[in-house]
Scaffold this active site. Structure first.
Site, short mmCIF file in Angstrom:
data_model
loop_
_atom_site.label_atom_id
_atom_site.label_comp_id
_atom_site.label_asym_id
_atom_site.label_seq_id
_atom_site.Cartn_x
_atom_site.Cartn_y
_atom_site.Cartn_z
N ASN A 217 0.85 -1.20 0.00
CA ASN A 217 0.00 0.00 0.00
C ASN A 217 0.88 1.24 0.00
OD1 ASN A 217 0.55 0.75 2.87
ND2 ASN A 217 -0.36 -1.26 3.20
N ASP A 286 -4.70 -6.20 4.85
CA ASP A 286 -5.81 -7.01 5.38
C ASP A 286 -5.92 -8.36 4.69
OD1 ASP A 286 -6.77 -5.20 7.29
OD2 ASP A 286 -7.76 -4.02 5.73
N LYS A 296 8.19 -17.48 -10.44
CA LYS A 296 7.55 -16.29 -11.03
C LYS A 296 6.36 -16.74 -11.88
CE LYS A 296 8.39 -12.42 -14.05
NZ LYS A 296 9.10 -12.04 -15.25
N PHE A 331 -4.83 3.76 14.36
CA PHE A 331 -5.04 4.75 13.30
C PHE A 331 -6.18 4.26 12.42
CE2 PHE A 331 -1.70 8.04 12.99
CZ PHE A 331 -1.01 7.73 14.15
N LYS A 345 -14.29 1.81 14.67
CA LYS A 345 -13.04 1.06 14.91
C LYS A 345 -12.55 1.25 16.35
CE LYS A 345 -11.43 1.20 10.16
NZ LYS A 345 -10.55 1.80 9.17
N LYS A 349 -12.36 -2.21 18.32
CA LYS A 349 -11.04 -2.73 18.68
C LYS A 349 -10.68 -2.41 20.13
CE LYS A 349 -9.43 -2.42 13.87
NZ LYS A 349 -8.33 -2.72 12.97
N1 CTP Z 1 -4.56 -3.03 11.73
C1 CTP Z 1 -4.02 -4.17 12.28
N2 CTP Z 1 -4.04 -5.35 11.60
C2 CTP Z 1 -4.63 -5.42 10.38
C3 CTP Z 1 -5.20 -4.26 9.82
C4 CTP Z 1 -5.15 -3.07 10.51
O1 CTP Z 1 -3.48 -4.10 13.38
N3 CTP Z 1 -4.64 -6.57 9.74
C5 CTP Z 1 -4.54 -1.77 12.49
C6 CTP Z 1 -3.85 -0.61 11.80
O2 CTP Z 1 -2.47 -0.54 12.14
C7 CTP Z 1 -4.60 0.59 12.34
C8 CTP Z 1 -6.00 0.07 12.62
O3 CTP Z 1 -5.86 -1.35 12.68
O4 CTP Z 1 -4.07 1.06 13.56
C9 CTP Z 1 -7.01 0.40 11.56
O5 CTP Z 1 -6.51 0.08 10.29
P1 CTP Z 1 -7.34 0.43 8.97
O6 CTP Z 1 -6.60 -0.09 7.79
O7 CTP Z 1 -7.77 1.87 8.99
O8 CTP Z 1 -8.68 -0.38 9.20
P2 CTP Z 1 -9.03 -1.89 9.19
O9 CTP Z 1 -9.24 -2.32 10.60
O10 CTP Z 1 -8.03 -2.67 8.39
O11 CTP Z 1 -10.44 -1.85 8.46
P3 CTP Z 1 -10.80 -1.40 6.93
O12 CTP Z 1 -9.57 -1.72 6.11
O13 CTP Z 1 -11.96 -2.24 6.61
O14 CTP Z 1 -11.11 0.06 6.97
#
Ligand code: CTP
Length: 404
Positions: A217, A286, A296, A331, A345, A349
């Site tokens: 990302n 995610d 490859k 975040f 969130k 969480k």
């Molecule tokens: N985070 C995490 N583990 C994951 C995904 C996210 O610990 N697999 C943490 C990130 O570091 C951040 C928070 O969760 O502090 C929110 O991450 P974000 O990407 O905004 O949200 P998600 O929980 O992944 O939900 P979505 O992608 O559906 O918005």
């Protein structure tokens, strides 16, 4: 870096006679543009490389080069010591490091350094062979042991031609961010008994598709690195776990490099029990390819379908395991409904705070030095911060989470 006119504080910049002294002019200019009042003290030898007039013009203050041309009744190094909040010596030669380590005060700069009581940041620059020398290494260790922040030199071309080993002055932007962090850190500093263990995650993760490809990302790591830098400047012990990022880790942190979400999960789970505060800034993937290819993947005429599986939600898991003495900050990177998604969130969480930013904005967020965020707390309080440097966002995060 964007100009900022508000007064951030007063810095004395010591310039010694490395050929990198010309970069101190850029450093002066960038600090002044960031709202810092800069006073320059030069060694006599440094004046052979850059004229004091350059620094006088950029800082809009007289430049001190010796102890004997004193216009006032008070020695200038003492008057300045009362004014200066942070002393930055950049570039610092091996000779200056040795004098600092031994308390020698035989010129204006080293005399001032002894009279200065606030944070000291030293950015050495010298020939790589000199930097490797055990005497120089030992002097650095002694200074670090006394709480001095050493912004270590980087590998790259130095004036004498070597370009593979460290010796070249650290990038000016790194010295600027360390300086700004220390200025902001002054108001967050507590005595050593309040020293906390802070775990910060930063950067993107990479999920392997095949030996040459991955899913990742846009995270640059800058926000997490700023949090780590700010926590260090405030006097805490910092462990930074980071995915691949372009920036060098802030000086003084314990640094752990990871690649995938699974690596991040293992590392955070291992480090978390020992920390007082987790700032989970990393943009963790995610989803990951369910079965990464061993070779490859060759292209074919048709479409290619990748099957992805979920990674674990690290933050949700560690937050559910925490002790009452631990705080957890997350975040939320959002493109729509920032408010509602962030609050959801925060509660889902079970966090102590969530820092939400709209990552669809072009002027702040991914890869930039600035951010526009809102801090949400479980009691329903919300703090919308104006656009500011990431280092200032980091200071706000710590202000709202410390003391624990
Ligand atoms: N985070 C995490 N583990 C994951 C995904 C996210 O610990 N697999 C943490 C990130 O570091 C951040 C928070 O969760 O502090 C929110 O991450 P974000 O990407 O905004 O949200 P998600 O929980 O992944 O939900 P979505 O992608 O559906 O918005």
């Amino acid at each position: 870096m964007t100009a900022r006119t508000s007064h951030r504080g007063t810095v004395v910049l010591g310039v010694s006679s490395s050929i990198a002294a010309y970069k101190a002019a850029d450093l002066t200019s960038k600090l002044v543009q960031s709202g810092v009042d800069v006073h320059v003290v030069m060694t006599q030898n440094a004046t052979n490389l850059v004229r004091p007039q350059t620094f006088r013009t950029l800082s809009q203050h007289p430049v001190i080069t010796d102890l004997w041309s004193v216009p006032d009744w008070r020695p200038e190094h003492i008057a300045l010591a009362e004014l200066a909040q942070v002393l930055v010596i950049a570039p610092a030669t091996a000779n200056v490091l040795a004098k600092l380590a031994n308390g020698i005060a035989d010129d204006a700069l080293t005399t001032f350094a002894l009279a200065h009581e606030g944070p000291l940041i030293v950015a050495p620059a010298m020939n790589p062979r000199m930097w490797r020398n055990p005497a120089v290494r030992e002097n650095c260790r002694r200074l670090q042991g006394r709480g001095v922040t050493i912004v270590a030199p980087e590998s790259g071309r130095v004036a004498c031609g070597t370009d593979t080993e460290p010796g070249r002055l650290a990038d000016v932007s790194r010295i600027v961010s360390t300086t700004l962090a220390h200025l902001a850190g002054l108001s967050l500093r507590r005595d050593s008994t309040d020293r906390q263990k802070i775990l910060v995650t930063a950067g993107p993760t990479r999920e392997v598709i095949d030996p040459v490809r991955f899913i990742s990302n846009k995270s640059s790591g800058k926000m997490g690195y700023a949090c780590a830098e700010m926590a260090l400047a405030a006097g805490h012990d910092v462990t930074l776990i980071s995915g691949p990022a372009a920036t060098a880790p802030p000086p003084g942190c314990r640094f752990i490099a990871i690649e995938s979400a699974a690596d991040m999960a293992v590392t955070v789970r291992r480090e978390f029990p020992d920390c007082n505060l987790l700032i989970m800034c990393a943009a963790v993937g995610d989803y990951r390819p369910a079965t990464p290819a061993q070779q490859k993947i060759k292209k074919t005429k048709g479409k290619l379908t990748l099957t992805l599986e979920r990674t674990e939600d690290i933050l949700a898991i560690v937050a559910s395991l925490r002790k009452p003495t631990q705080k957890v900050v997350g975040f939320a990177a959002e493109t729509v409904n920032v408010d509602a998604n962030a609050v959801e969130k925060l509660h889902a969480k079970k966090l102590d705070m969530i820092v939400a930013n709209d990552v669809s904005r072009q002027d702040a967020g991914f890869g930039t030095d600035e951010n526009v965020v809102t801090l949400y707390l479980p009691d329903g309080t919300k703090h919308s911060l104006p656009r500011m440097l990431k280092i200032d966002v980091a200071a706000e995060i710590l202000r709202h989470t410390l003391p624990l």
